[in-house]
Design a protein around this motif. Sequence first.
Motif, PDB file in Angstrom:
ATOM      1  N   ASN A   1       0.818  -1.218   0.000  1.00 10.23           N
ATOM      2  CA  ASN A   1       0.000   0.000   0.000  1.00 10.23           C
ATOM      3  C   ASN A   1       0.852   1.269   0.000  1.00 10.23           C
ATOM      4  N   ARG A   2       2.010   1.232   0.636  1.00  8.90           N
ATOM      5  CA  ARG A   2       2.893   2.410   0.562  1.00  8.90           C
ATOM      6  C   ARG A   2       3.363   2.635  -0.877  1.00  8.90           C
ATOM      7  N   VAL A   3       3.795   1.547  -1.503  1.00  2.05           N
ATOM      8  CA  VAL A   3       4.375   1.667  -2.842  1.00  2.05           C
ATOM      9  C   VAL A   3       3.318   2.112  -3.855  1.00  2.05           C
TER      10      VAL A   3
ATOM     11  N   GLY B   1      -5.981   0.355   7.503  1.00  2.79           N
ATOM     12  CA  GLY B   1      -5.269   1.485   8.099  1.00  2.79           C
ATOM     13  C   GLY B   1      -4.195   2.015   7.176  1.00  2.79           C
ATOM     14  N   THR B   2      -3.533   1.115   6.445  1.00  2.00           N
ATOM     15  CA  THR B   2      -2.430   1.536   5.565  1.00  2.00           C
ATOM     16  C   THR B   2      -2.937   2.258   4.317  1.00  2.00           C
ATOM     17  N   ALA B   3      -4.236   2.200   4.060  1.00  6.65           N
ATOM     18  CA  ALA B   3      -4.816   3.021   2.994  1.00  6.65           C
ATOM     19  C   ALA B   3      -5.408   4.290   3.604  1.00  6.65           C
TER      20      ALA B   3
ATOM     21  N   VAL C   1      -0.591   6.393  19.639  1.00  2.14           N
ATOM     22  CA  VAL C   1      -1.777   5.596  19.277  1.00  2.14           C
ATOM     23  C   VAL C   1      -1.506   4.739  18.055  1.00  2.14           C
ATOM     24  N   SER C   2      -0.844   5.311  17.055  1.00  4.75           N
ATOM     25  CA  SER C   2      -0.500   4.563  15.841  1.00  4.75           C
ATOM     26  C   SER C   2       0.664   5.244  15.149  1.00  4.75           C
ATOM     27  N   SER C   3       1.622   4.444  14.688  1.00  7.16           N
ATOM     28  CA  SER C   3       2.739   5.001  13.918  1.00  7.16           C
ATOM     29  C   SER C   3       2.281   5.403  12.514  1.00  7.16           C
ATOM     30  N   GLN C   4       1.104   4.917  12.118  1.00  5.40           N
ATOM     31  CA  GLN C   4       0.624   5.227  10.763  1.00  5.40           C
ATOM     32  C   GLN C   4       0.373   6.724  10.568  1.00  5.40           C
TER      33      GLN C   4
ATOM     34  N   ILE D   1       5.088   4.561  19.006  1.00 11.04           N
ATOM     35  CA  ILE D   1       4.946   3.094  19.030  1.00 11.04           C
ATOM     36  C   ILE D   1       5.281   2.514  17.658  1.00 11.04           C
ATOM     37  N   SER D   2       5.415   1.210  17.602  1.00  8.48           N
ATOM     38  CA  SER D   2       5.546   0.472  16.337  1.00  8.48           C
ATOM     39  C   SER D   2       6.649   1.050  15.437  1.00  8.48           C
ATOM     40  N   LYS D   3       7.792   1.399  16.019  1.00 12.14           N
ATOM     41  CA  LYS D   3       8.840   2.133  15.290  1.00 12.14           C
ATOM     42  C   LYS D   3       9.298   1.480  13.978  1.00 12.14           C
ATOM     43  N   PRO D   4       9.419   0.159  13.912  1.00 15.08           N
ATOM     44  CA  PRO D   4       9.960  -0.405  12.662  1.00 15.08           C
ATOM     45  C   PRO D   4       9.145  -0.040  11.417  1.00 15.08           C
ATOM     46  N   TYR D   5       7.859   0.288  11.602  1.00 19.09           N
ATOM     47  CA  TYR D   5       7.063   0.666  10.429  1.00 19.09           C
ATOM     48  C   TYR D   5       7.522   1.996   9.846  1.00 19.09           C
ATOM     49  N   ILE D   6       8.133   2.845  10.688  1.00 17.06           N
ATOM     50  CA  ILE D   6       8.668   4.114  10.171  1.00 17.06           C
ATOM     51  C   ILE D   6       9.903   3.824   9.304  1.00 17.06           C
TER      52      ILE D   6
ATOM     53  N   ILE E   1       6.654  -5.149  17.425  1.00 14.29           N
ATOM     54  CA  ILE E   1       6.049  -6.087  16.459  1.00 14.29           C
ATOM     55  C   ILE E   1       4.614  -6.464  16.891  1.00 14.29           C
ATOM     56  N   PRO E   2       3.722  -5.456  16.904  1.00  9.64           N
ATOM     57  CA  PRO E   2       2.380  -5.710  17.447  1.00  9.64           C
ATOM     58  C   PRO E   2       1.595  -6.762  16.654  1.00  9.64           C
ATOM     59  N   ASP E   3       1.850  -6.896  15.361  1.00  6.90           N
ATOM     60  CA  ASP E   3       1.052  -7.842  14.557  1.00  6.90           C
ATOM     61  C   ASP E   3       1.521  -9.285  14.778  1.00  6.90           C
ATOM     62  N   ALA E   4       2.826  -9.515  14.668  1.00  8.89           N
ATOM     63  CA  ALA E   4       3.357 -10.865  14.900  1.00  8.89           C
ATOM     64  C   ALA E   4       3.174 -11.278  16.356  1.00  8.89           C
TER      65      ALA E   4
ATOM     66  N   GLY F   1      -0.601  -2.042  23.968  1.00  4.85           N
ATOM     67  CA  GLY F   1      -1.833  -1.251  24.066  1.00  4.85           C
ATOM     68  C   GLY F   1      -2.471  -0.945  22.716  1.00  4.85           C
ATOM     69  N   SER F   2      -1.665  -0.885  21.647  1.00  5.02           N
ATOM     70  CA  SER F   2      -2.230  -0.565  20.325  1.00  5.02           C
ATOM     71  C   SER F   2      -3.183  -1.661  19.850  1.00  5.02           C
ATOM     72  N   TRP F   3      -3.101  -2.855  20.428  1.00 10.75           N
ATOM     73  CA  TRP F   3      -4.031  -3.935  20.071  1.00 10.75           C
ATOM     74  C   TRP F   3      -5.495  -3.509  20.253  1.00 10.75           C
TER      75      TRP F   3
ATOM     76  N   VAL G   1      -6.997  -0.836  19.439  1.00 12.64           N
ATOM     77  CA  VAL G   1      -7.607   0.000  18.384  1.00 12.64           C
ATOM     78  C   VAL G   1      -7.284  -0.532  16.990  1.00 12.64           C
ATOM     79  N   LYS G   2      -7.074  -1.816  16.880  1.00 12.19           N
ATOM     80  CA  LYS G   2      -6.814  -2.371  15.547  1.00 12.19           C
ATOM     81  C   LYS G   2      -8.112  -3.001  15.001  1.00 12.19           C
ATOM     82  N   GLU G   3      -8.034  -4.081  14.230  1.00 13.16           N
ATOM     83  CA  GLU G   3      -9.219  -4.621  13.574  1.00 13.16           C
ATOM     84  C   GLU G   3     -10.359  -4.895  14.550  1.00 13.16           C
TER      85      GLU G   3
HETATM   86  O1  LIG Z   1       2.415   1.199   8.976  1.00 15.13           O
HETATM   87  C1  LIG Z   1       2.021   0.040   8.809  1.00 15.13           C
HETATM   88  O2  LIG Z   1       2.113  -0.557   7.720  1.00 15.13           O
HETATM   89  C2  LIG Z   1       1.437  -0.668   9.969  1.00 15.13           C
HETATM   90  C3  LIG Z   1       1.675  -0.219  11.244  1.00 15.13           C
HETATM   91  C4  LIG Z   1       1.195  -0.921  12.456  1.00 15.13           C
HETATM   92  O3  LIG Z   1       0.156  -0.161  13.019  1.00 15.13           O
HETATM   93  P1  LIG Z   1       0.346   0.835  14.284  1.00 15.13           P
HETATM   94  O4  LIG Z   1       1.399   1.813  13.976  1.00 15.13           O
HETATM   95  O5  LIG Z   1      -1.008   1.452  14.388  1.00 15.13           O
HETATM   96  O6  LIG Z   1       0.702  -0.033  15.468  1.00 15.13           O
HETATM   97  C5  LIG Z   1       0.691  -2.339  12.127  1.00 15.13           C
HETATM   98  O7  LIG Z   1      -0.042  -2.843  13.220  1.00 15.13           O
HETATM   99  C6  LIG Z   1      -0.160  -2.342  10.892  1.00 15.13           C
HETATM  100  O8  LIG Z   1      -0.624  -3.644  10.606  1.00 15.13           O
HETATM  101  C7  LIG Z   1       0.626  -1.877   9.698  1.00 15.13           C
END
Ligand SMILES: O=C(O)C1=C[C@@H](OP(=O)(O)O)[C@@H](O)[C@H](O)C1
Length: 439
Positions: free
Chosen positions: A29-31, A96-98, A170-173, A202-207, A323-326, A347-349, A351-353
């Motif tokens: 979705n990013r690409v 969320g990624t869209a 709340v979300s790195s997105q 939170i969720s730094k690796p997504y950045i 790694i909140p998803d894994a 805690g981010s769990w 507010v997800k799906e």
């Molecule tokens: O940026 C992304 O691609 C995502 C970031 C994470 O969300 P949060 O940053 O809300 O934890 C992850 O849970 C989600 O499945 C995908």
Amino acid sequence: MSKTTMLPLAPVAQAAGQMNLPGSKSISNRVLLLAALAQGETRISGLLDSDDTRVMLQALDQLGVRVDRIAQDEVVVHGGSALRPGPEDIHLGNAGTAFRPLTAALALSGGEYRLSGVPRMHERPIGDLVDALRSMGADILYEGNEGYPPLRIGMPDLKSGMPVRVKGSVSSQFLTALLMAAPLHTAATGQPLTVEVEGELISKPYINITLNLMDRFGVKVTREGWQRFVIGADAAYRSPGDLRVEGDASTASYFMALGAIGGGPVVIHGVGGESIQGDITFADVLERMGAKVRREAHALEVSGVRVAQGGTLRAFDEDFNLIPDAAMTAAVLGLFADGPCTLRNIGSWRVKETDRIHAMHTELEKLGATVASGDDWLTVHPLSRDGWKEAEIATYDDHRMAMCFSLASFGPKTVTILDPECVGKTFPGYFPVFQGMVS
Ligand SMILES: O=C(O)C1=C[C@@H](OP(=O)(O)O)[C@@H](O)[C@H](O)C1
Ligand SMILES: C=C(OP(=O)(O)O)C(=O)O
């Protein structure tokens, strides 16, 4: 009312074999968005074909971006034209990624849009992103509850000179969305843009995924730790030509887990030591639990114990914020550990799906497990073979609930997954692949 479907999974004892991962949702979705904003044509291969990418592709179509489909996992995006100014009513499901990146891109590009999703998307917060965009001059209204979609976006009156602040707790997105849309702001104002994160991120690796892909599209972000990100005044996306999406590391977690509890070897093609996804470090978690992992550049091989024959994994007490998803996969593996397993800082769990702490707690208990949870943590006690109950597992329209509870079929009782088609969010073909590897 849609009819409830169910998939009974009879007890299994072994897992072995090879599988090819579908493309990463986060990268796909990013690409797609970056390619739409970039000058030139981008050929994307390995693209995920699922609900989350379908809503992104549909949105790009509504915005006038030409996308040619070459194969099920390959498209050519013709980028660089101005996005159609609307009015457009754009439906983004529960992706969320869209939703988050498109909110930022459309709020800064100039046009009239309505962005909505499924009812659960309207319960997932977006206020921190909207506050940041408003401080940049965006015109965004909440159609329903303050702080939540659906959103109405109008023409912006862009301001420059001041850093934009965004909360990261709340979300790195939200930060990802601002960074990806930043070149639209710098192009309109002719000024550099500084994005500052307020409080904890939170969720730094997504950045890292975001920065890596922006770089591939020609935009380098200067950063100071996780606090300050500067996008230059001359930032402009350029197509890299061809781009291959790596396999989804979160999806890989279910198959890595199979190797860890079903003996293995399980060979997973599509991600490996060179992955840019944080969830690849789930392999390290499994190693700490006693599994053996072999890493190649784009593949993993996992072997482990056979829990159906009395083997156990080592228990853990770890912070899973990165790694909140894994992490959901790790929670189910707690059933097969040699002691209580605790997941912290998740805690981010909530507010997800779905509220994943509540859902995981409730459904693990149905199997007979002792579970405890709080605001941002969960403890799962292992289940002895004679403690298991036959259970119907509700999935809460959450793909990860369906996928990670399939691992409970390594217990001695049939586990029935309700509404298994919810896996369509990221891996429509999950169950046939899973069933082809277990016996
Ligand atoms: O940026 C992304 O691609 C995502 C970031 C994470 O969300 P949060 O940053 O809300 O934890 C992850 O849970 C989600 O499945 C995908
Ligand atoms: C949290 C998830 O999705 P989203 O991209 O919608 O936030 C997920 O896939 O686990």
